[in-house]
Design a protein around this motif. Structure first.
Motif, PDB file in Angstrom:
ATOM      1  N   ASP A   1       1.709   5.307  -2.106  1.00 22.47           N
ATOM      2  CA  ASP A   1       0.445   5.522  -2.821  1.00 22.47           C
ATOM      3  C   ASP A   1      -0.204   4.180  -3.177  1.00 22.47           C
ATOM      4  O   ASP A   1      -1.410   3.984  -3.001  1.00 22.47           O
ATOM      5  CB  ASP A   1       0.713   6.332  -4.102  1.00 22.47           C
ATOM      6  CG  ASP A   1      -0.521   6.410  -4.990  1.00 22.47           C
ATOM      7  OD1 ASP A   1      -1.481   7.100  -4.615  1.00 22.47           O
ATOM      8  OD2 ASP A   1      -0.526   5.715  -6.033  1.00 22.47           O
TER       9      ASP A   1
ATOM     10  N   SER B   1       7.486   7.441  -1.958  1.00 24.49           N
ATOM     11  CA  SER B   1       6.197   8.100  -2.113  1.00 24.49           C
ATOM     12  C   SER B   1       5.292   7.298  -3.051  1.00 24.49           C
ATOM     13  O   SER B   1       4.094   7.102  -2.782  1.00 24.49           O
ATOM     14  CB  SER B   1       6.434   9.511  -2.650  1.00 24.49           C
ATOM     15  OG  SER B   1       5.216  10.094  -3.001  1.00 24.49           O
TER      16      SER B   1
ATOM     17  N   TYR C   1      -0.570   6.404   5.107  1.00 28.32           N
ATOM     18  CA  TYR C   1      -0.782   5.554   3.925  1.00 28.32           C
ATOM     19  C   TYR C   1      -1.345   4.179   4.261  1.00 28.32           C
ATOM     20  O   TYR C   1      -1.263   3.256   3.458  1.00 28.32           O
ATOM     21  CB  TYR C   1       0.496   5.448   3.079  1.00 28.32           C
ATOM     22  CG  TYR C   1       1.690   4.785   3.724  1.00 28.32           C
ATOM     23  CD1 TYR C   1       2.657   5.530   4.387  1.00 28.32           C
ATOM     24  CD2 TYR C   1       1.880   3.409   3.624  1.00 28.32           C
ATOM     25  CE1 TYR C   1       3.768   4.922   4.957  1.00 28.32           C
ATOM     26  CE2 TYR C   1       2.989   2.792   4.191  1.00 28.32           C
ATOM     27  CZ  TYR C   1       3.931   3.555   4.851  1.00 28.32           C
ATOM     28  OH  TYR C   1       5.021   2.953   5.413  1.00 28.32           O
TER      29      TYR C   1
END
Lengths: 433, 433, 433, 433
Positions: free
Chosen positions: A18, A14, A132
């Motif tokens: 980002d 995660s 993403y």
């Protein structure tokens, strides 16, 4: 941002995504560096930041307007304003210092943070499905530095815990480097003394010569020497219909240069590379073009071969300019020397990797076949009696490095953390209980 | 804006410099066209505008975002919003129709309005001293269309007076054309019928083969046939150090194309021109580049030679793509056929010029040695039995056409008005009292 | 050889085919010149020959061994040994002087004699059927100089008859020139004074811009200025596998030069031509090549443009050498200035041609679109107040000039004789009775 | 020629210089092969010769006239007519079979005999002082095959003595190969079965990666895969002044090909080489050239990379032809696969060399960095279960391989004989008493 949350594979993935989503190119890693600084600070790790760790003489710095836009974008994307201000203007380096409770070796871990220039492909990728894909136009983490940065943050957490629990000896410097792409940031950091006194330097690169997740290459050799440069040709405009002979054609000169740069002879003593990655030229379709600029690079197995290549490059540039009656100027914007891992430290990595339950295969060595700013740090440490290793973290890739569909396999992240950690144990920085 | 104020040389010069300062490139002439429309309307001249006179199939149209930016800039720079809205989106043409009180010939006068792409030099020029250097970045009136437009506006005033005083016979169409640069706007206007039924077509170009103010070339011959095209190469990215052989190099293909386009053989039957005016390629210095685009043009004395050239261009493009393993696509963005002035109408201009007290030298004919969208209008009129002339208005120039320091001599403006007017008298459109 | 036997079309054709069969290239025209000398002598025409009419400074002279081989071949093929000895070694010019019995103008008629380098095609041609394909390997009369020479011989017969019959006034010089191909022989003859004092100079070329037998172009204009040169590149050998970087690649330099010579910009002020006709380079497939030589030429409408071209050529040669780290040397081997026919003498030819019953069409003028050593003679005569004309003798051709299947139509020969003769009558050299 | 006279260093040197002086290029080694056959026969060694050991399908065979001239020259230079007749016409291979008196291994020793194309430098060399500069124009032993051949002859003498004294076991085949340069002769010999049933194959090359006399490299690895090919371009002639556009320029196509062959991308998986060694093109300076031929080669670390290279070569050739509107044909004239020495046999050579009093240094292995027809023999033997080694015989050289001043140090010859002999002892072919 919560500290102490980079333990599970999901947490690592995660955090990596980002960074991937907010890709920032060289010298523009304002959000990334501010995020690193905030996390380290949150862990109680003292940091040096900005001008403290980045020399003001930097190669290949973007235009001030671009640096400023990067700063403002970072603020828009949630960067901590205190840290952002410290790294703005192309000083995007951070070093965290974790000091142990008892004497021990001085170790540096180095991670690069920058994305590459390039447009990430929008079609059919996991990055697309999971949302993403880079939202920053023209910047794409297509070399895996997002992964490297997250490894550094995860190790910071572990080191802070070790420090707090009294199992850390000596000192660890967590070096977060800007502008690896283009070989620009390494020298600027080394010049501020960030690896002075370091006995062991470790770093890793994801997916280079190691395309299976679970594979570790214990140390790269023959990181190529390289130089990055822009070639600027300046000629003379003229009306292409009425008076073409009055023109001095800068695009023609650039075309001659491109062809002959690519045709620079192979070298009998080792590998070479020549690339022309970008070109911009001309003003108007109907005028003989007066300006053209090429972005190029050369690489070589040794510094001697690199110097030979650079001599050929000069010949090509001067000759192309002569042919077309234009002037030429070569501007060096990046570079690094050749380097190889230290054999003893390769043994450490090999042993650590072999001991990791997450690792499925260990190769002792491989040629890096690319160049990397890590060589600045390696050479500095080795020249002062220390040891350095650049190891390979296997990862299945969705495309070649630097290609529009490049992405890494996040399953490699916990493997990287584990191998780094076992290395630190082996060199007795941290003590296994 | 006051109508009826373009009589003195100072008034003409002032109006020309206003256009020069607000240079607008092809399909973006929103402020210019709106200004023309407002002036004609203010003179009581009925106009057709926008989609009425510009066909929706237009070559070489900029991106919608660029068109939109041009529209907004024009409003910022004082364009009348009513007219701006009608020409926005790349419909920047205007035709004014001045109808006489009695029967007579149908005459068309054609003026082009667009600036060129290019950065105007800032140093030591009259434009700098007088403060009319282009404020629109990347656009420069370096071909004199600002002068042409002002001639059209001044003639509109005279014609309106003649109409009002009853001395105008027949009908005059004042055609203000967008996008002459790149040979894009002519066909789109002709297709809407703007020269249907025209017996006499007149136009002029400033400073071509006529570098002395006061000189008139009574008619250009051999306006070159031309085609404008973009070549798009698409290859494959790869890491330039690790796997260069996986790449397919689009910049290399472009370089091969540039060299071989320039090397296309001369033609035994007439003059040819080949130019590559702009190039853009690549994504990142350290990746084999996957994209490159060339903006090019060819010109020829005759349509037959142009077809031969275009065949060679196809060969070069296909061959360059084959060599580098990339794909190539040629996009036609402009073009015009060869044309020459009608001999009888050349006689009219020669006679008119000889009679003008402002004219110091008259040359009957000269090769144009360039291409010009005027050829679309000329051919259309001549093919339907009318006569057409493109005459040369002498002007001392401060630099070559299309060069960064190009500017005209404003003293040529009243000369141009006078010669046009005397031609209209000769063809008995207006009666001298 | 019988004098007075070149009257009928068959006789002319037969003599022409004999020359065609025994084609001799520049400076090697030993058999041809000896044959001309023998025929003129047989007609009682005094001759100057060899060093008397060819200056020892000659451009583009073949190797002595080649000159010697040409001499021995000529003897084998029946050349008169006395004359052969006088022209051997590259002095293959002959001038016959026919003096009239009364005062009159001094007239020169100029004919070139050399074949071109090249292999004549063996398939399906009239030359093949009639058995006159060149037996001299590597030499082919593919520019029609065999025809020119026969015209000169036929006119010699007529002039001798006129002299003998008392109808010849003034003096005629019959100039038989070697080495027109490559623009080498003209200057060497002019320097010996062969056209000193000449009032009228006439010459013709067969089949240039006149592809119908029976057509006459009364005078060529714009014979192109030209320079012929060899470019020698010298680099350094190296093993192509073991140490390619030690090499300095002369073939690469030649390839760069070829591409960029062909890409030298068109000129706005007039036509240009650039050709690379031959290349030889390298020693061994598996060595980086150390030597390469290019045979090239440039042509231009004017001497000014030619100088501009030659500056570009220098730039290309120097730049190509710089790129590849080799040395370059340009050796000039031929050249001629621009020239045009004299208008008054064009009128004479036009009038003479119009009067000829053999001529079906007369065009007053045409651009020559090639270069020709005739320009040396023309300029020399015109600069000293005389008039000169180079007219076109129409002929259907079986292939382009300089192409492997080139042959002329023998029916053009009597037409050429008749037009020349009528010109001589018009300028009152010979009196029609 | 006396048998049994190649024992002392002087004798070896003298024999080597005789071959050097009478250098014969590939497929033309008539004198050399006849001399070998005569010597072997004189030693009582049965031979196979000509068509017995050279398959009729041979790559890169010269023109029949060249083969015939080589035959006649060999006779002039003292070749035994019986043997010369057997090898004439490009069958210049010889194999001597020395059978021992008792069972033992089948061993092959392979020596190549051909000189290279190239002009030997005349200045200041030992070869000049001692009078053994090549008398055969265009042929130069600049790769040391003269030395290899003499080693074979010297070993033949020793083996004949061993056979006669009863110390030879098994069988030795002395393979004298033609046409190694250009990788042409190996396949043609292997196809006739000359290494069928061979357990051990040995060969050596002089001076490759071993520039000190006395050094032995016990076995080369990574002999490069290679292909040799000619590229023939065929276009169309045209007059360069009058109708250049009618031409299709074969030299231009060749120039495009040269530039882009040299610019074929490096390969990430291993070394590559591209060379253009010779070029011939064009007919006449003043005609657009219709023909051009390039002699080229590629090499690669592996067969896979070679195939990749050859695909790029095809792209370049096809693309260059397309650009210029010409046709292209690639003619393969030689080639060999990659190969490496067998580790066990390398151990044998290393041990033998270490035991030799003449050897001063032993290196176990080195990359060959060139290609060699020996790979055909190596692969054939290894694929059938045998072992093969190609070892390096150190020699100071007076210039690079293939360079005009190349010559070997004759002091290497006795070293080579000794190392070969000790190897044979180690593999128990001959028994040391």
């Amino acid at each position: 941002l919560e500290p102490a949350n980079l333990r599970s594979g999901d947490e690592l993935a995660s955090a990596r995504r980002d960074l991937h989503r907010h890709a920032e190119p060289a010298w523009c890693e304002v959000r990334t560096a501010a995020l690193v600084a905030a996390r380290l600070s949150g862990l109680g790790i003292p940091i040096k930041i900005g001008r403290e760790v980045v020399h003001s003489e930097r190669l290949g710095l973007p235009e001030p307007s671009e640096l400023d836009a990067a700063y403002r974008r970072a603020l828009d994307q949630g960067a901590d304003p205190r840290f952002a201000a410290l790294v703005a203007g192309g000083f995007t380096g951070v070093v965290g210092i974790v000091a142990g409770s008892s004497p021990g070796p001085t170790v540096a871990l180095r991670f690069d943070m920058d994305a590459n220039y390039g447009r990430e492909a929008r079609d059919g990728q996991r990055a697309s499905e999971l949302g993403y894909i880079s939202v920053n136009a023209g910047a794409h983490h297509n070399c895996g530095h997002d992964a490297h940065t997250v490894l550094g943050l995860a190790l910071a957490e572990r080191l802070a815990l070790a420090r707090d629990s009294g199992t850390l000896h000596g000192e660890v410097r967590l070096i977060f480097q800007p502008a690896e792409e283009g070989l620009r940031g390494g020298r600027a950091m080394v010049r501020t003394g960030v690896v002075d006194g370091v006995s062991y330097l470790l770093g890793c690169h994801i997916g280079v010569q190691a395309l299976e997740t679970g594979t570790i290459i214990a140390g790269y050799d023959n990181i190529l020497a390289s130089q990055k440069f822009d070639i600027h040709f300046t000629g003379r405009n003229a009306h292409a219909g009425i008076s073409p002979h009055e023109g001095r054609n800068a695009i023609q000169a650039a075309a001659v240069a491109v062809q002959n740069l690519l045709a620079v002879s192979r070298h009998g003593a080792g590998d070479t590379r020549v690339n022309v990655g970008r070109i911009r030229g001309g003003e108007s379709r109907n005028a003989v073009p007066a300006t053209a600029t090429i972005q190029a690079e050369v690489r070589a197995d040794t510094n001697t071969i690199l110097r030979h290549l650079l001599q050929q490059v000069d010949n090509v540039v001067n000759g192309a300019a002569t042919i077309c009656g234009v002037t030429a100027r070569v501007e060096v914007v990046g570079g690094a020397d050749a380097a190889s891992s230290s054999a003893d430290l390769v043994d450490v990595v090999a042993s650590a990797a072999a001991a990791s339950p997450l690792v499925t295969a260990v190769r002792r060595a491989a040629d890096f076949k690319g160049s990397d700013d890590m060589s600045c740090f390696i050479n500095e440490v080795q020249e002062h009696g220390g040891q350095a290793v650049y190891f390979g973290l296997g990862s299945h890739l969705s495309d070649f490095h630097h290609a529009p569909r490049f992405d890494i396999d996040d399953a490699a992240l916990p493997i990287g953390v584990d191998v780094f950690w076992r290395c630190l144990e082996q060199i007795q920085l941290v003590v296994r209980r």
